[in-house]
Write a protein that holds these residues in place. Structure first.
Motif, mmCIF file in Angstrom:
data_model
loop_
_atom_site.group_PDB
_atom_site.id
_atom_site.type_symbol
_atom_site.label_atom_id
_atom_site.label_comp_id
_atom_site.label_asym_id
_atom_site.label_seq_id
_atom_site.Cartn_x
_atom_site.Cartn_y
_atom_site.Cartn_z
ATOM 1 N N LYS A 177 0.769 -1.146 0.111
ATOM 2 C CA LYS A 177 -0.252 0.148 0.057
ATOM 3 C C LYS A 177 0.812 1.375 0.132
ATOM 4 C CE LYS A 177 -3.949 -2.527 2.448
ATOM 5 N NZ LYS A 177 -4.596 -2.451 3.519
ATOM 6 N N LYS A 178 2.081 1.073 0.641
ATOM 7 C CA LYS A 178 3.181 2.224 0.654
ATOM 8 C C LYS A 178 3.982 2.021 -0.418
ATOM 9 C CE LYS A 178 5.865 5.100 3.679
ATOM 10 N NZ LYS A 178 6.327 5.523 4.901
ATOM 11 N N HIS A 179 4.459 0.918 -0.859
ATOM 12 C CA HIS A 179 5.468 0.479 -1.652
ATOM 13 C C HIS A 179 4.975 -0.392 -2.833
ATOM 14 C CE1 HIS A 179 8.295 2.735 0.678
ATOM 15 N NE2 HIS A 179 8.070 2.216 1.947
ATOM 16 N N VAL A 224 8.732 -2.217 7.990
ATOM 17 C CA VAL A 224 8.386 -3.202 9.183
ATOM 18 C C VAL A 224 8.489 -2.589 10.683
ATOM 19 C CG1 VAL A 224 9.270 -5.171 10.222
ATOM 20 C CG2 VAL A 224 8.951 -5.198 8.022
ATOM 21 N N LEU A 225 9.481 -1.728 10.735
ATOM 22 C CA LEU A 225 9.640 -1.217 12.240
ATOM 23 C C LEU A 225 8.885 -0.003 12.278
ATOM 24 C CD1 LEU A 225 13.535 -2.162 13.026
ATOM 25 C CD2 LEU A 225 11.407 -3.145 13.584
ATOM 26 N N THR A 226 8.212 0.698 11.352
ATOM 27 C CA THR A 226 7.500 1.914 11.717
ATOM 28 C C THR A 226 6.067 1.390 11.528
ATOM 29 O OG1 THR A 226 7.997 2.632 9.401
ATOM 30 C CG2 THR A 226 9.383 3.431 11.146
ATOM 31 N N ASP A 227 5.579 1.860 10.310
ATOM 32 C CA ASP A 227 4.352 1.295 9.943
ATOM 33 C C ASP A 227 3.756 -0.142 10.142
ATOM 34 O OD1 ASP A 227 4.207 4.042 8.907
ATOM 35 O OD2 ASP A 227 4.258 3.354 6.485
ATOM 36 N N THR A 285 14.113 1.386 20.636
ATOM 37 C CA THR A 285 14.639 -0.084 20.036
ATOM 38 C C THR A 285 14.831 0.246 18.480
ATOM 39 O OG1 THR A 285 14.614 -1.059 22.093
ATOM 40 C CG2 THR A 285 15.562 -2.439 20.107
ATOM 41 N N ALA A 286 13.361 0.377 18.005
ATOM 42 C CA ALA A 286 13.308 0.171 16.538
ATOM 43 C C ALA A 286 14.208 1.649 15.947
ATOM 44 C CB ALA A 286 11.891 0.704 16.170
ATOM 45 N N ASN A 287 14.286 2.391 16.569
ATOM 46 C CA ASN A 287 14.883 3.538 15.918
ATOM 47 C C ASN A 287 16.397 3.580 15.917
ATOM 48 O OD1 ASN A 287 12.661 5.463 15.475
ATOM 49 N ND2 ASN A 287 12.732 6.361 17.535
ATOM 50 N N ARG A 288 16.890 2.665 17.051
ATOM 51 C CA ARG A 288 18.382 2.450 17.098
ATOM 52 C C ARG A 288 18.600 1.299 15.840
ATOM 53 N NH1 ARG A 288 18.986 -0.280 22.326
ATOM 54 N NH2 ARG A 288 21.016 -0.927 21.277
ATOM 55 N N VAL A 289 17.796 0.320 15.819
ATOM 56 C CA VAL A 289 17.861 -0.819 14.764
ATOM 57 C C VAL A 289 17.799 -0.051 13.297
ATOM 58 C CG1 VAL A 289 17.065 -2.875 13.572
ATOM 59 C CG2 VAL A 289 16.855 -2.626 16.059
ATOM 60 N N LEU A 290 16.880 0.865 13.014
ATOM 61 C CA LEU A 290 16.963 1.622 11.796
ATOM 62 C C LEU A 290 18.316 2.440 11.457
ATOM 63 C CD1 LEU A 290 13.443 2.752 11.583
ATOM 64 C CD2 LEU A 290 14.147 0.779 10.480
ATOM 65 N N GLN A 291 18.876 2.866 12.549
ATOM 66 C CA GLN A 291 19.823 3.744 12.355
ATOM 67 C C GLN A 291 21.142 2.658 11.780
ATOM 68 O OE1 GLN A 291 20.968 5.925 15.699
ATOM 69 N NE2 GLN A 291 19.137 7.084 15.597
ATOM 70 N N THR A 292 21.268 1.771 12.448
ATOM 71 C CA THR A 292 22.265 0.558 12.029
ATOM 72 C C THR A 292 21.849 0.249 10.532
ATOM 73 O OG1 THR A 292 22.362 -0.181 14.390
ATOM 74 C CG2 THR A 292 23.279 -1.704 12.784
#
Length: 346
Positions: free
Chosen positions: A57-59, A313-316, A333-340
Motif C-alpha cells: 500500500k505504501k510501496h 516493518v519497524l515503523t508502519d 529500540t526500533a529507531n536504533r535498529v533503523l540507524q544501524t
C-alpha cells in the motif's frame, strides 16, 4: 509451509506543457520492481504474511516472498546466501554469524508468547507449576493423574491415562524459546535436554509435527496430548492453553497483555540479541523473533529494497503486531535498529 507474495505494478508519467515555439518530450518513469525472498521461522509467519500484504500500500513496487521452514532453516539459508533475508526466533550464535560472508544484522521485529497447548476432554483450565512443567517435558511425569499435576489442579478430574507428547519435527525457534525457559527454571531439564532449536527429547513415543501448524494440528486431533505452539496458532486453532506459573508464583495464561508485561523490561544490547529465559512478571514463556539481513547485497537496488522493507516493518508495520497477538518492538529500540540498517546495509 507458508508462502506468500505481493503483486504490483506502478507506472507514472510526467508531461511538460508545450509552447508554440518548442515541445518538451514526454517524460515517463517506471518504479523499478524489486522482489525480496525470505525464509525461516514459522513463529512470525502469520505476521510476515500480513506485512507482505500491507507494505504494497505504501510501496507497490516491492514484492516480498516468505517461506516458513523453521528457524534452523532460516539460519542455514542466511549463512548459505540463498535468501535476501532470513527469519529466526533463536538469535544467531557468534559462530553462525561468523559464517555469513556478507555480514549480518539481527533485526528484532516482534515478540510473543509460546502457549503450552493440551487436549484433555473435560479439562478446560489446566495449571502447570514451575516444578511440574519441566518434569513433564523431561519425561519424569508420563501420566495425567500424576500427583504433581493433581497438586497443581485441586478439584480437577484428571484422567488416568498416558500423556501423549507433541514436539517439533524441525529445527525451531519456538522450541528454543520453550526449552530456554524450562532450562532456566529446572537444572534437571537443562542437564537432560537443554535449550536448543532441535533437542534430543527423552519422551516416550513423542509425536512430531512440522512447524507450529503441524504441532497445533496434532494436538487438536489427539486426545490426551500436550505440546507447545506460538500463541497466535493456539488462538487460530481454538486450542486450550495451560496457565503457567511465573517467577512471582502466579499462574498466568498467555495473552498479548501478559506477554507485553513479560517483555516490558527487556534491554536490547548493541547487536539486538536477547534471550528471555525467566522474566520477572507476566507470562513466563516468551521470546523475540528477528529478520536477518545482510550488510552487503549484490547491487544497490537490492540493498535499497531491503532498507525500504525494514524501515516499513519497524515503523508502519508495527501497528499490525497487536492485531495478530504479537508484541511490538519499542520505538526507541526500533529507531536504533533503523540507524544501524540505514548506515550499514550497502
Amino acid at each position: 509451509m507458508v508462502f506468500f507474495t505481493t503483486v504490483f505494478q506502478r507506472v507514472f508519467s510526467t508531461a511538460v506543457l508545450a509552447s508554440a515555439v518548442a515541445v518538451t518530450p514526454l517524460l515517463t518513469a517506471t518504479a523499478q520492481a524489486q522482489t525480496l525472498n525470505g525464509a525461516g521461522a514459522t513463529f512470525p509467519a502469520p505476521l510476515y504474511e500480513r506485512y507482505a500484504r500491507e507494505v504494497r500500500k505504501k510501496h507497490p513496487e516491492l514484492k516480498v516472498n516468505y517461506q516458513a521452514i523453521g528457524s534452523g532453516g532460516g539460519i542455514r539459508q542466511t549463512i548459505a546466501g540463498t535468501v535476501d533475508f532470513g527469519g529466526s526466533d533463536a538469535a544467531m550464535k557468534d559462530d553462525e554469524i561468523a559464517k555469513v560472508k556478507n555480514g549480518v544484522i539481527l533485526v528484532p521485529t516482534a515478540g510473543g508468547a509460546v502457549s503450552v497447548v493440551y487436549n484433555i476432554p473435560g479439562v478446560s483450565n489446566l495449571r502447570l507449576s514451575r516444578a511440574t512443567l519441566p518434569a513433564i517435558f523431561s519425561g519424569q511425569i508420563t501420566n495425567w493423574n500424576d500427583a504433581k499435576i493433581k497438586a497443581d489442579n485441586p478439584g480437577v478430574n484428571l484422567p488416568n491415562q498416558p500423556i501423549k507428547f507433541v514436539v517439533r519435527a524441525d529445527s525451531s525457534g519456538t522450541t528454543f524459546i520453550f526449552t530456554n525457559h524450562l532450562s532456566s527454571i529446572s537444572p534437571f531439564f537443562k542437564g537432560r535436554i537443554g535449550a536448543n532449536t532441535a533437542p534430543k527429547w527423552t519422551l516416550p513415543n513423542a509425536l512430531k509435527g512440522k512447524g507450529n501448524p503441524g504441532v497445533a494440528a496434532l494436538v487438536a486431533r489427539t486426545p490426551g496430548s500436550i505440546g507447545y505452539v506460538e500463541y497466535s496458532y493456539a488462538v487460530a486453532n481454538k486450542l486450550r492453553s495451560a496457565q503457567i506459573q511465573n517467577k512471582r508464583g502466579e499462574f498466568v495464561a498467555p495473552s498479548l497483555q501478559t506477554a507485553n508485561a513479560a517483555l516490558s523490561t527487556v534491554s536490547f544490547p548493541d547487536n539486538y540479541r536477547v534471550f528471555v529465559g525467566d522474566p520477572g512478571q507476566g507470562y513466563p514463556i516468551v521470546g523475540l523473533t528477528w529478520m536477518m539481513v545482510y550488510k552487503k547485497y549484490p547491487n544497490a537496488a537490492k540493498a535499497d529494497a531491503i532498507k525500504k522493507w525494514i524501515n516499513w516493518v519497524l515503523t508502519d508495520g508495527q501497528q499490525f503486531n497487536d492485531d495478530l497477538n504479537y508484541t511490538r518492538i519499542p520505538s526507541s529500540t526500533a529507531n536504533r535498529v533503523l540507524q544501524t540498517v540505514n548506515s550499514t546495509v550497502k
